[in-house]
Motif scaffolding. Sequence first.
Motif, mmCIF file in Angstrom:
data_model
loop_
_atom_site.group_PDB
_atom_site.id
_atom_site.type_symbol
_atom_site.label_atom_id
_atom_site.label_comp_id
_atom_site.label_asym_id
_atom_site.label_seq_id
_atom_site.Cartn_x
_atom_site.Cartn_y
_atom_site.Cartn_z
ATOM 1 N N ILE A 32 20.446 36.597 66.607
ATOM 2 C CA ILE A 32 19.213 37.537 67.306
ATOM 3 C C ILE A 32 19.737 38.868 67.106
ATOM 4 C CG2 ILE A 32 17.702 37.872 68.899
ATOM 5 C CD1 ILE A 32 17.944 34.829 69.701
ATOM 6 N N THR A 33 18.951 39.676 66.384
ATOM 7 C CA THR A 33 19.189 40.930 66.368
ATOM 8 C C THR A 33 17.721 41.767 67.426
ATOM 9 O OG1 THR A 33 18.320 41.483 64.367
ATOM 10 C CG2 THR A 33 20.319 41.254 64.494
ATOM 11 N N THR A 34 17.986 42.981 67.415
ATOM 12 C CA THR A 34 16.789 43.731 67.851
ATOM 13 C C THR A 34 16.121 44.344 66.833
ATOM 14 O OG1 THR A 34 17.848 44.260 70.010
ATOM 15 C CG2 THR A 34 16.205 45.654 69.688
ATOM 16 N N GLY A 35 14.761 44.186 66.842
ATOM 17 C CA GLY A 35 13.953 44.857 65.792
ATOM 18 C C GLY A 35 13.618 46.375 66.046
ATOM 19 N N GLU A 36 12.805 46.915 65.375
ATOM 20 C CA GLU A 36 12.551 48.392 65.491
ATOM 21 C C GLU A 36 11.470 48.529 66.734
ATOM 22 O OE1 GLU A 36 10.954 49.998 61.867
ATOM 23 O OE2 GLU A 36 12.593 49.290 60.611
ATOM 24 N N ASN A 37 10.857 47.538 67.155
ATOM 25 C CA ASN A 37 9.928 47.404 68.222
ATOM 26 C C ASN A 37 10.683 47.393 69.677
ATOM 27 O OD1 ASN A 37 10.467 44.688 67.989
ATOM 28 N ND2 ASN A 37 8.183 44.055 67.518
ATOM 29 N N GLY A 38 12.076 47.033 69.530
ATOM 30 C CA GLY A 38 12.788 46.681 70.620
ATOM 31 C C GLY A 38 12.608 45.354 70.981
ATOM 32 N N LEU A 39 12.052 44.469 70.363
ATOM 33 C CA LEU A 39 11.896 42.928 70.951
ATOM 34 C C LEU A 39 13.035 42.297 69.969
ATOM 35 C CD1 LEU A 39 8.184 42.559 70.900
ATOM 36 C CD2 LEU A 39 9.727 42.658 72.815
ATOM 37 N N PRO A 40 13.444 41.133 70.137
ATOM 38 C CA PRO A 40 14.266 40.268 69.514
ATOM 39 C C PRO A 40 13.623 40.226 67.955
ATOM 40 C CG PRO A 40 13.847 39.239 71.636
ATOM 41 C CD PRO A 40 13.078 40.405 71.452
ATOM 42 N N ASP A 41 14.546 40.268 67.087
ATOM 43 C CA ASP A 41 14.338 40.017 65.634
ATOM 44 C C ASP A 41 14.709 38.630 65.434
ATOM 45 O OD1 ASP A 41 14.205 39.779 62.865
ATOM 46 O OD2 ASP A 41 13.865 41.738 62.751
ATOM 47 N N LEU A 42 14.023 37.728 64.872
ATOM 48 C CA LEU A 42 14.736 36.446 64.641
ATOM 49 C C LEU A 42 14.722 36.221 63.301
ATOM 50 C CD1 LEU A 42 12.640 34.290 67.514
ATOM 51 C CD2 LEU A 42 15.174 35.077 67.464
ATOM 52 N N ASP A 43 14.680 37.166 62.357
ATOM 53 C CA ASP A 43 15.122 37.191 60.991
ATOM 54 C C ASP A 43 14.206 35.852 60.075
ATOM 55 O OD1 ASP A 43 16.567 37.909 58.890
ATOM 56 O OD2 ASP A 43 17.885 36.673 59.066
ATOM 57 N N GLY A 44 12.899 35.546 60.534
ATOM 58 C CA GLY A 44 12.241 34.854 59.900
ATOM 59 C C GLY A 44 12.134 33.406 59.995
ATOM 60 N N CYS A 45 13.179 33.056 61.058
ATOM 61 C CA CYS A 45 13.700 31.581 61.181
ATOM 62 C C CYS A 45 12.229 30.827 61.462
ATOM 63 C CB CYS A 45 14.391 31.428 62.301
ATOM 64 S SG CYS A 45 13.986 32.045 64.104
ATOM 65 N N GLU A 46 12.314 29.524 61.758
ATOM 66 C CA GLU A 46 11.192 28.499 61.894
ATOM 67 C C GLU A 46 11.318 28.281 63.543
ATOM 68 O OE1 GLU A 46 11.000 25.187 59.284
ATOM 69 O OE2 GLU A 46 9.916 26.489 57.994
ATOM 70 N N PHE A 47 10.182 28.411 64.032
ATOM 71 C CA PHE A 47 10.106 28.084 65.543
ATOM 72 C C PHE A 47 9.242 26.757 65.804
ATOM 73 C CE2 PHE A 47 11.343 30.339 69.351
ATOM 74 C CZ PHE A 47 10.801 29.414 70.253
ATOM 75 N N THR A 48 9.480 25.772 66.328
ATOM 76 C CA THR A 48 8.730 24.441 66.418
ATOM 77 C C THR A 48 8.170 24.467 67.629
ATOM 78 O OG1 THR A 48 10.502 23.415 67.163
ATOM 79 C CG2 THR A 48 10.187 23.154 64.819
ATOM 80 N N PHE A 49 6.747 24.320 67.433
ATOM 81 C CA PHE A 49 5.651 24.320 68.835
ATOM 82 C C PHE A 49 5.088 22.981 68.704
ATOM 83 C CE2 PHE A 49 6.022 28.738 67.683
ATOM 84 C CZ PHE A 49 6.109 29.440 68.882
ATOM 85 N N ALA A 50 5.279 22.100 69.780
ATOM 86 C CA ALA A 50 4.700 21.103 69.991
ATOM 87 C C ALA A 50 3.158 21.141 70.582
ATOM 88 C CB ALA A 50 5.161 19.913 70.923
ATOM 89 N N VAL A 51 2.127 20.856 69.924
ATOM 90 C CA VAL A 51 0.892 21.015 70.451
ATOM 91 C C VAL A 51 -0.037 19.641 70.328
ATOM 92 C CG1 VAL A 51 0.387 23.696 70.255
ATOM 93 C CG2 VAL A 51 0.053 22.097 68.021
#
Length: 135
Positions: A32-51
């Motif tokens: 995890i790096t910091t993006g230009e907006n100051g938020l974490p940048d997750l480098d396009g990774c896949e984040f799984t959400f159970a719904v």
Amino acid sequence: MKNKKSLFLILILGLVAVACSTAATPCNEVEITTGENGLPDLDGCEFTFAVENAYLPFNYVDAADGEAKGWDYDVFNYLAEQMNFTPVYVPAAWDGMIQAVADGQYMIAGDGISITDERDKIVDFSDSYIVLQQR
């Protein structure tokens, strides 16, 4: 000469197949790096959400167009834009959803889940965004 061309074509097709078959990296495996907006940048990774897609207005499937919609989708899609990740929504049954997150099957569950002391022992919660009084 024909064998060399065939061998070359097979080699090229193999390289293309390997390049196309690389799956996206899960978010728990990226640096995890910091993006230009100051938020974490997750480098396009896949984040799984159970719904569950059965909890209006938070998540549901719109009968008119068959699209999954709701507050959970709106928020997670916005977070994905801000933090550079790809949301992967996985329909899941309510029973066992919290334990599945605790076991690492999903990274997060979006279902208007009430925070209880028992649940708080097995998963990490965000700050509460709504409290419903059930009687």
